[in-house]
Design a protein around this motif. Structure first.
Motif, PDB file in Angstrom:
ATOM      1  N   MET A 128       0.825  -1.285   0.047  1.00  0.00           N
ATOM      2  CA  MET A 128       0.027  -0.045   0.012  1.00  0.00           C
ATOM      3  C   MET A 128       0.725   1.354  -0.093  1.00  0.00           C
ATOM      4  N   ALA A 129       0.434   2.443  -0.846  1.00  0.00           N
ATOM      5  CA  ALA A 129       1.148   3.544  -0.872  1.00  0.00           C
ATOM      6  C   ALA A 129       0.955   4.191   0.625  1.00  0.00           C
ATOM      7  N   GLY A 130       2.281   4.768   1.001  1.00  0.00           N
ATOM      8  CA  GLY A 130       2.372   5.414   2.209  1.00  0.00           C
ATOM      9  C   GLY A 130       2.957   4.473   3.260  1.00  0.00           C
ATOM     10  N   SER A 131       3.054   3.128   3.161  1.00  0.00           N
ATOM     11  CA  SER A 131       3.611   2.404   4.000  1.00  0.00           C
ATOM     12  C   SER A 131       5.217   2.120   3.723  1.00  0.00           C
ATOM     13  N   ASP A 132       5.690   1.379   4.699  1.00  0.00           N
ATOM     14  CA  ASP A 132       7.472   1.086   4.515  1.00  0.00           C
ATOM     15  C   ASP A 132       7.595  -0.083   4.015  1.00  0.00           C
ATOM     16  N   VAL A 133       8.482  -0.348   3.368  1.00  0.00           N
ATOM     17  CA  VAL A 133       8.679  -1.694   2.742  1.00  0.00           C
ATOM     18  C   VAL A 133      10.113  -1.993   3.086  1.00  0.00           C
ATOM     19  N   THR A 134      10.649  -3.142   3.447  1.00  0.00           N
ATOM     20  CA  THR A 134      11.936  -3.402   3.679  1.00  0.00           C
ATOM     21  C   THR A 134      12.416  -4.628   2.644  1.00  0.00           C
ATOM     22  N   LEU A 135      13.504  -4.417   1.930  1.00  0.00           N
ATOM     23  CA  LEU A 135      14.124  -5.297   1.104  1.00  0.00           C
ATOM     24  C   LEU A 135      15.434  -6.050   1.617  1.00  0.00           C
ATOM     25  N   ARG A 136      15.539  -7.421   1.676  1.00  0.00           N
ATOM     26  CA  ARG A 136      16.447  -7.843   2.248  1.00  0.00           C
ATOM     27  C   ARG A 136      17.170  -8.814   1.371  1.00  0.00           C
ATOM     28  N   CYS A 137      18.473  -9.135   1.426  1.00  0.00           N
ATOM     29  CA  CYS A 137      19.144  -9.859   0.749  1.00  0.00           C
ATOM     30  C   CYS A 137      19.713 -10.992   1.470  1.00  0.00           C
ATOM     31  N   MET A 138      19.338 -12.312   1.480  1.00  0.00           N
ATOM     32  CA  MET A 138      19.693 -13.486   2.408  1.00  0.00           C
ATOM     33  C   MET A 138      19.989 -14.738   1.630  1.00  0.00           C
ATOM     34  N   ASP A 139      20.808 -15.443   2.174  1.00  0.00           N
ATOM     35  CA  ASP A 139      21.349 -16.719   2.009  1.00  0.00           C
ATOM     36  C   ASP A 139      20.287 -17.909   2.344  1.00  0.00           C
ATOM     37  N   ARG A 140      20.704 -19.173   1.934  1.00  0.00           N
ATOM     38  CA  ARG A 140      19.727 -20.217   2.357  1.00  0.00           C
ATOM     39  C   ARG A 140      19.596 -20.489   3.859  1.00  0.00           C
ATOM     40  N   ARG A 141      20.483 -19.738   4.664  1.00  0.00           N
ATOM     41  CA  ARG A 141      20.145 -20.115   6.097  1.00  0.00           C
ATOM     42  C   ARG A 141      19.477 -19.058   6.445  1.00  0.00           C
ATOM     43  N   GLY A 142      19.118 -17.959   5.901  1.00  0.00           N
ATOM     44  CA  GLY A 142      18.318 -17.079   6.515  1.00  0.00           C
ATOM     45  C   GLY A 142      19.128 -15.653   6.921  1.00  0.00           C
ATOM     46  N   SER A 143      20.282 -15.818   6.861  1.00  0.00           N
ATOM     47  CA  SER A 143      21.236 -14.730   7.068  1.00  0.00           C
ATOM     48  C   SER A 143      21.260 -13.598   6.025  1.00  0.00           C
ATOM     49  N   THR A 144      21.492 -12.298   6.445  1.00  0.00           N
ATOM     50  CA  THR A 144      21.381 -11.243   5.459  1.00  0.00           C
ATOM     51  C   THR A 144      22.916 -11.334   5.117  1.00  0.00           C
ATOM     52  N   VAL A 145      22.995 -10.932   3.617  1.00  0.00           N
ATOM     53  CA  VAL A 145      24.256 -10.786   3.095  1.00  0.00           C
ATOM     54  C   VAL A 145      24.712  -9.301   2.646  1.00  0.00           C
ATOM     55  N   PRO A 146      25.953  -8.741   3.038  1.00  0.00           N
ATOM     56  CA  PRO A 146      26.359  -7.289   2.653  1.00  0.00           C
ATOM     57  C   PRO A 146      26.133  -7.184   0.969  1.00  0.00           C
ATOM     58  N   VAL A 147      25.380  -6.558   0.567  1.00  0.00           N
ATOM     59  CA  VAL A 147      25.265  -6.161  -0.969  1.00  0.00           C
ATOM     60  C   VAL A 147      25.107  -4.843  -1.213  1.00  0.00           C
ATOM     61  N   ASN A 148      24.958  -4.519  -2.553  1.00  0.00           N
ATOM     62  CA  ASN A 148      24.421  -3.140  -3.011  1.00  0.00           C
ATOM     63  C   ASN A 148      23.062  -3.624  -3.925  1.00  0.00           C
ATOM     64  N   PHE A 149      22.225  -2.507  -3.461  1.00  0.00           N
ATOM     65  CA  PHE A 149      20.792  -2.859  -4.127  1.00  0.00           C
ATOM     66  C   PHE A 149      20.841  -2.187  -5.470  1.00  0.00           C
ATOM     67  N   PHE A 150      20.195  -2.687  -6.314  1.00  0.00           N
ATOM     68  CA  PHE A 150      20.053  -1.870  -7.844  1.00  0.00           C
ATOM     69  C   PHE A 150      18.477  -1.792  -8.062  1.00  0.00           C
ATOM     70  N   LYS A 151      18.282  -0.953  -9.038  1.00  0.00           N
ATOM     71  CA  LYS A 151      16.899  -0.841  -9.800  1.00  0.00           C
ATOM     72  C   LYS A 151      17.071  -0.214 -11.100  1.00  0.00           C
ATOM     73  N   PHE A 152      16.474  -0.940 -11.909  1.00  0.00           N
ATOM     74  CA  PHE A 152      16.232  -0.471 -13.435  1.00  0.00           C
ATOM     75  C   PHE A 152      17.600  -0.313 -13.866  1.00  0.00           C
ATOM     76  N   GLY A 153      18.662  -1.220 -13.344  1.00  0.00           N
ATOM     77  CA  GLY A 153      19.907  -1.218 -14.174  1.00  0.00           C
ATOM     78  C   GLY A 153      21.071  -0.236 -13.462  1.00  0.00           C
ATOM     79  N   ARG A 154      20.522   0.752 -12.679  1.00  0.00           N
ATOM     80  CA  ARG A 154      21.243   1.429 -12.096  1.00  0.00           C
ATOM     81  C   ARG A 154      21.334   1.480 -10.606  1.00  0.00           C
ATOM     82  N   HIS A 155      22.334   1.884 -10.008  1.00  0.00           N
ATOM     83  CA  HIS A 155      22.544   2.039  -8.551  1.00  0.00           C
ATOM     84  C   HIS A 155      21.399   2.808  -7.889  1.00  0.00           C
TER      85      HIS A 155
END
Length: 288
Positions: A128-155
Motif C-alpha cells: 500500500m502506498a504510504g507504508s514502509d517496505v524493507t528489502l533483504r538479501c539473504m542466503d539459504r540459512r536466512g542470514s542477510t548478506v552485505p550487498v548493493n541494491f539496484f533498480k532499473f539497471g542503475r545503482h
C-alpha cells in the motif's frame, strides 16, 4: 557490473493472463515473497470476501497454463490452500493467479525459483502506498548478506551499499515501483518487481442521509427553471393565436371587440405581462 536480466517469458505471461482483475478477489501467498530457493515450499490460496468457494489457482509457466492439483497440474490442495513443495526451476517458477468459474480473475504474482547463493526478499503482493517496505538479501540459512541494491539497471541512490543486507523504503509511492535486485562483487540475486497500490479511501459515514442532498438540489433546480417553462408555454400560445387570427382574416373581417381569437390573444398577452411583472423582483441566480 551488469544487472541480472528480467525473465522475458514471465513478463510475457503476465501480459497474457492480466485479463479482468477484480480488486475484491485476493490471492494470498505464504511466505509473502517472490523469490525462493530451490527445495523450498510455498502456500497459495484464493478468496473473495472471506469465501474460497468456486475459485481455482492457476499458473502459467513457460507459456503453459496449469491448475493446482489437476491432471498434469501442480501442487496439492489442502482444503482451499494449494501447497507447492520442493520448488524447482521447472516445477515452481511462473505467474500465478486466482480464477472463478465465471471468468473473474485476481491480480497476478510472479514466483521466481533460484539456485544462486542468495535471493532478495521482496513482497509478492502489492504494497500500500504510504507504508514502509524493507528489502533483504539473504542466503539459504536466512542470514542477510552485505550487498548493493539496484533498480532499473542503475545503482539505487540514495540507498547505495547495504552492509547489513537490507534497506527500507519509507512512505513508498508509485514512483518506487520497478525491478530490484541485490548484488555482490561476485554474483547477483534474481530481479523482481515491487508493485504499489493506492491507499484505501476512508469509509463514508453510513448514518448520513445520502439521498437527502440530491433530492433538495433537484427541487431547487425545479423551482429555478419553472418560471422559464411557464413563459415558454405562454409565448407558444401567443404564436398560435396570431397564426389562427391570420388564417381567419382571409375568410372574414375580424373585429377586435367581438372576435374570440382576438379576445383570447388579448387575455394571453395580459397574462404574459402580469407574469413578467411578477418575475421582475425574483432572483433566478442560485448557489448550491
Amino acid at each position: 557490473m551488469e544487472a541480472s536480466s528480467v525473465p522475458l517469458l514471465l513478463d510475457l505471461a503476465v501480459l497474457l493472463v492480466s485479463g479482468l482483475a477484480v480488486s475484491a478477489i485476493s490471492l494470498n501467498v505464504s511466505p509473502n515473497r517472490q523469490q525462493f530457493f530451490s527445495g523450498e515450499s510455498v502456500r497459495l490460496s484464493c478468496e473473495k470476501d472471506g469465501n474460497s468457494a468456486g475459485w481455482t489457482l492457476k499458473r502459467t509457466s513457460f507459456i503453459r497454463t496449469e491448475t493446482c492439483e489437476a491432471d498434469e497440474g501442480f501442487g496439492r490442495l489442502n482444503r482451499s490452500t494449494c501447497i507447492i513443495s520442493d520448488l524447482s526451476l521447472s516445477s515452481g517458477q511462473g505467474v500465478y493467479w486466482c480464477e472463478h468459474h465465471s471468468g473473474q480473475r485476481s491480480t497476478t504474482i510472479t514466483v521466481t525459483v533460484s539456485e544462486r547463493p542468495f535471493i532478495m526478499e521482496i513482497p509478492a503482493l502489492p504494497v500500500m502506498a504510504g507504508s514502509d517496505v524493507t528489502l533483504r538479501c539473504m542466503d539459504r540459512r536466512g542470514s542477510t548478506v552485505p550487498v548493493n541494491f539496484f533498480k532499473f539497471g542503475r545503482h539505487t541512490a540514495p540507498f547505495k551499499a547495504a552492509p547489513n543486507g537490507e534497506f527500507t523504503i519509507r512512505n513508498v509511492q508509485r514512483s518506487d515501483e520497478g525491478y530490484y535486485w541485490c548484488s555482490t562483487d561476485r554474483t547477483t540475486s534474481p530481479s523482481s518487481k515491487l508493485s504499489v497500490r493506492a491507499a484505501s479511501l476512508p469509509p463514508t459515514n453510513s448514518s448520513a442521509p445520502l439521498s437527502a442532498f440530491p433530492l433538495v438540489k433537484l427541487l431547487c433546480h425545479l423551482v429555478a427553471i419553472s418560471p422559464y417553462c411557464i413563459s415558454t408555454g405562454l409565448m407558444v400560445s401567443i404564436c398560435c393565436c396570431r397564426k389562427m387570427g391570420s388564417n381567419r382574416a382571409w375568410n372574414s373581417k375580424l373585429h377586435s371587440s367581438s372576435s374570440p381569437t382576438a379576445t383570447s390573444c388579448t387575455v394571453t398577452m395580459q397574462m404574459v405581462n402580469e407574469h413578467v411583472d411578477d418575475m421582475a423582483g425574483v432572483t433566478t441566480e442560485h448557489h448550491f
